[in-house]
Design a protein around this motif. Structure first.
Motif, short mmCIF file in Angstrom:
data_model
loop_
_atom_site.label_atom_id
_atom_site.label_comp_id
_atom_site.label_asym_id
_atom_site.label_seq_id
_atom_site.Cartn_x
_atom_site.Cartn_y
_atom_site.Cartn_z
N LEU A 141 0.89 -1.22 0.14
CA LEU A 141 -0.08 0.04 -0.04
C LEU A 141 0.80 1.27 -0.07
N SER A 142 0.35 2.36 -0.67
CA SER A 142 1.09 3.45 -0.86
C SER A 142 0.05 4.70 -0.97
N GLU A 143 0.35 5.70 -0.56
CA GLU A 143 -0.66 7.05 -0.62
C GLU A 143 0.36 8.02 -1.58
N LYS A 144 -0.56 8.57 -2.38
CA LYS A 144 0.02 9.77 -3.33
C LYS A 144 -1.07 10.80 -3.56
N LYS A 145 -0.52 11.87 -3.22
CA LYS A 145 -1.15 12.86 -3.84
C LYS A 145 -1.49 13.05 -5.38
N MET A 146 -2.90 13.18 -5.97
CA MET A 146 -3.03 12.89 -7.06
C MET A 146 -4.32 13.66 -7.67
N PHE A 147 -4.45 14.22 -8.73
CA PHE A 147 -5.74 14.96 -9.18
C PHE A 147 -6.21 15.83 -8.14
N GLY A 148 -5.45 16.37 -7.33
CA GLY A 148 -5.89 17.23 -6.26
C GLY A 148 -6.51 16.46 -4.91
N GLY A 149 -6.51 15.17 -4.96
CA GLY A 149 -6.86 14.31 -3.87
C GLY A 149 -5.79 13.74 -3.49
N LEU A 150 -6.19 12.62 -2.54
CA LEU A 150 -5.17 11.48 -2.00
C LEU A 150 -5.53 10.28 -2.49
N GLY A 151 -4.54 9.78 -3.11
CA GLY A 151 -5.02 8.39 -3.72
C GLY A 151 -4.25 7.25 -3.01
N PHE A 152 -4.95 5.98 -2.75
CA PHE A 152 -4.32 5.00 -2.07
C PHE A 152 -4.17 3.85 -3.30
N LEU A 153 -2.87 3.38 -3.39
CA LEU A 153 -2.25 2.56 -4.04
C LEU A 153 -1.93 1.10 -3.79
N VAL A 154 -2.40 0.05 -4.40
CA VAL A 154 -1.88 -1.45 -4.04
C VAL A 154 -0.96 -1.71 -5.36
#
Length: 110
Positions: free
Chosen positions: A21-34
């Protein structure tokens, strides 16, 4: 509009045990990536942005309160928006988190 930090924290609590799991600021939001694949986000436009199997997009739009994500006036198959008011409980949010993380896990890691 900035993303809803309380919604992001609710998502974080549900995904924290996901492997890779990682978190990334994207598209003005906060994405959670697997595995490097976006699964779900607290959207900068409000509510959720959920990545789902493109073959299930139409069915989910027809059977839930989700609606297609639009980018540059074009609907993005496999990317759904869900308003924050439509996920007021942990149970309702969990359904979307599970859909997004299951689809992200099905993709090759980046």
């Amino acid at each position: 509009m900035a993303y809803d930090e309380a919604l992001a924290e609710r998502i974080r609590k549900l995904v924290r045990d996901q492997p890779n799991l990682s978190e990334k600021k994207m598209f003005g939001g906060l994405g959670f990536l697997v595995g490097g694949n976006m699964a779900i986000a607290a959207s900068g436009q409000g509510g959720l942005l959920v990545r789902v199997d493109p073959d299930q997009s139409d069915e989910l739009v027809g059977s839930t309160k989700a609606y297609p994500m639009e980018m540059s006036g074009r609907q993005m198959t496999g990317w759904l928006r869900v308003d924050a008011k439509d996920v007021p409980t942990k149970r309702e949010l969990t359904k979307w988190v599970e859909r997004g993380t299951a689809y992200a896990r099905s993709l090759p890691p980046k």
